[in-house]
Motif scaffolding. Structure first.
Motif, PDB file in Angstrom:
ATOM      1  N   LEU A 183       0.978  -1.121  -0.115  1.00  0.00           N
ATOM      2  CA  LEU A 183       0.058   0.076  -0.165  1.00  0.00           C
ATOM      3  C   LEU A 183       0.683   0.942   0.090  1.00  0.00           C
ATOM      4  CD1 LEU A 183      -2.751  -0.607   2.855  1.00  0.00           C
ATOM      5  CD2 LEU A 183      -3.363  -1.060   0.284  1.00  0.00           C
ATOM      6  N   GLY A 184       1.971   1.464   0.530  1.00  0.00           N
ATOM      7  CA  GLY A 184       2.769   2.469   0.999  1.00  0.00           C
ATOM      8  C   GLY A 184       2.300   3.793   1.302  1.00  0.00           C
ATOM      9  N   ASP A 185       2.436   4.782   0.907  1.00  0.00           N
ATOM     10  CA  ASP A 185       2.511   6.060   0.801  1.00  0.00           C
ATOM     11  C   ASP A 185       0.864   6.863  -0.254  1.00  0.00           C
ATOM     12  OD1 ASP A 185       2.742   5.978   3.928  1.00  0.00           O
ATOM     13  OD2 ASP A 185       5.281   6.500   3.116  1.00  0.00           O
ATOM     14  N   ASP A 186       0.891   6.289  -0.790  1.00  0.00           N
ATOM     15  CA  ASP A 186       0.433   7.143  -2.073  1.00  0.00           C
ATOM     16  C   ASP A 186      -1.306   5.831  -2.371  1.00  0.00           C
ATOM     17  OD1 ASP A 186       2.678   8.633  -2.676  1.00  0.00           O
ATOM     18  OD2 ASP A 186       3.244   6.510  -3.980  1.00  0.00           O
ATOM     19  N   PRO A 187      -1.776   6.979  -2.474  1.00  0.00           N
ATOM     20  CA  PRO A 187      -2.977   6.238  -3.038  1.00  0.00           C
ATOM     21  C   PRO A 187      -3.282   4.987  -3.584  1.00  0.00           C
ATOM     22  CG  PRO A 187      -3.206   8.568  -3.602  1.00  0.00           C
ATOM     23  CD  PRO A 187      -2.052   8.258  -3.486  1.00  0.00           C
TER      24      PRO A 187
END
Length: 488
Positions: free
Chosen positions: A206-210
């Motif tokens: 998922l990370g930090d981006d949409p």
């Protein structure tokens, strides 16, 4: 203190907000010691309101524990016994009441008739002694209460997570119990192997981006590797793709939406059954048959269920109907002794399982027992003759107790993954299953099989086991299961 695990409050419909409204109210525990700040929980990881609520819950439980210790210490103090007044020695005289109890030969009967009458009287007395039970109310026996009793540990990450999960279900501070805190900690630790690979890779994905379509493809691989199943994975991803087409989905919102989807999959068969929480019904006989293949833990699960029933205030009886496996009856008897539960068995080799169930139903009806747990022999779903044996046992129950509430519970080993799903689908067709008990979650990284059982086999999960201890089996709660599966 009896805690009825079969009557817990249901999870809320909208559990996104983990802080109940009463969290800001001062608890009634001015004398309780303040809880220390947890070393494992960072302020940035846990909401401050939730952390304060956890501190209040900890202080309240600590005060209750101290009060119980003081009561136990006061009860343990020896009390002076009053000196009995001196009495004269009574003269021994025959008791007319006892004398009246001595059977006299009936006049006019032959010796053979008198012997037959006396023999019938002895058989009646033996039957009455066999089914005789004390009239006292059902309470946990010393064997059930002394073993592995929960105690309040440190104010650590396990406690704060457990308190946060209970708060998210709308629980009041006054409703928090040490039993629930202890179980949620066990569940979280038991799901560690499944969570280690799944959650770590999920957060990295998922990370930090949409969210993007590429991220959903990676999520699909993660769900399949966790044995969630093809059908459940397709349903979750379809809902995520639809949400992604409507709006931008941030990572935190994506995880929250994923939790809702997983919980919905687990709840579907439970809602379809019409019974949110499986519990013995008061005022009638309940018969639960434990079925499954060899080695999944049927006998152990039965012993833990008996302990759970006794702790929750129900009377229980065990039918040792696994008459084929060596030492199966002895194993059941050990579990019965640990929980103070009567075990009905047949000592002869290769006894008829239906006959054991027959005797157990008769004893339970005579005693007014709430729950009869039936241990059956392990069998493969492909063995037609053994599956027919289950049908025979069911016919015996229906004939002797037509008004009884009968449940047929399949015990599944979580470590078997998709093979367990095939067993569930085969047994569902042959044995008329009404639910599933999922065991050995602590020793497997395939805890996602619970979602496959719910979505593809359409069977409600009724109990889960997350450890080897006698207290490591509890009624299934989809909200708590998903939170433990995706805990950080």
């Amino acid at each position: 203190m009896v805690y009825d695990w079969f009557n817990r409050s249901a999870a809320p419909q909208n559990p996104q907000d983990p802080q109940p409204e009463q969290a800001a109210e001062p608890p009634a525990q001015d004398q309780a010691p303040a809880a220390p700040t947890p070393a494992a929980a960072e302020p940035s990881d846990i909401d401050q309101d939730a952390l304060d609520w956890a501190r209040q819950a900890y202080a309240r439980l600590k005060a209750q524990q101290e009060a119980q210790k003081q009561e136990a210490a006061a009860a343990a103090e020896p009390q002076p016994e009053p000196t009995p007044p001196a009495e004269s020695t009574p003269v021994s005289t025959p008791d007319p009441v006892q004398a009246a109890k001595i059977p006299e030969p009936a006049a006019g009967l032959s010796l053979l008739e008198q012997a037959a009458a006396q023999r019938a009287q002895r058989q009646q007395e033996q039957l009455e002694r066999a089914i005789e039970t004390p009239a006292a109310p059902v309470e946990p026996t010393p064997a059930a209460t002394d073993e592995a009793a929960p105690s309040l540990g440190d104010f650590d990450e396990d406690f704060t997570w457990s308190a946060e999960v209970l708060a998210a279900q709308g629980r009041q501070l006054s409703d928090i119990s040490l039993e629930e805190i202890d179980w949620l900690g066990r569940l979280r630790r038991g799901m560690e192997k499944t969570r280690q690979g799944f959650v770590t890779q999920l957060l990295d994905t998922l990370g930090d981006d949409p969210l993007t379509p590429e991220v959903l493809d990676d999520l699909e691989s993660l769900l399949l590797r966790a044995d969630v199943g093809v059908q459940a994975t397709d349903q979750v991803l379809e809902a995520l793709r639809k949400r992604l087409n409507e709006e931008v989905v941030e990572p935190e919102e994506g995880i929250r939406f994923l939790k809702d989807q997983l919980k919905g999959l687990l709840d579907q068969p439970i809602k379809a059954s019409g019974t949110a929480l499986l519990a013995p019904e008061r005022g009638c006989l309940n018969v639960w048959l434990m079925v499954g293949v060899n080695g999944v833990g049927k006998t152990t699960t039965l012993g833990k269920l008996a302990n759970l029933a006794i702790r929750s205030g129900y009377s229980c009886l065990i039918a040792a109907a696994d008459t084929f496996r060596a030492a199966a009856v002895q194993q059941v008897q050990v579990w019965g002794e640990r929980s103070g539960v009567t075990v009905v068995s047949n000592p002869s080799a290769n006894a008829d399982p239906a006959a054991v169930v027959y005797d157990a139903i008769g004893a339970a009806q005579a005693k007014g027992t709430d729950l009869v747990l039936v241990d059956t022999a392990g069998r493969l779903q492909t063995k037609h003759n053994l599956m027919e044996e289950l049908t025979k046992v069911r016919r015996i129950v229906d004939k002797l107790a037509p008004d009884a509430e009968v449940q047929s519970l399949l015990v599944l080993d979580a470590s078997q993954g998709q093979n367990g799903l095939k067993q569930a689908m085969a047994f569902a067709q042959a044995a008329g299953l009404t639910g599933v008990v999922l065991t050995k979650l602590d020793g497997s990284s395939r805890g996602g099989v619970a979602l496959a059982v719910s979505s593809e086999a359409g069977l409600p999960i009724r109990f889960i086991g997350a450890g080897e201890g006698i207290r490591d089996l509890r009624p299934f709660n989809s909200f708590e299961f998903v939170e433990a599966l995706l805990a950080k």
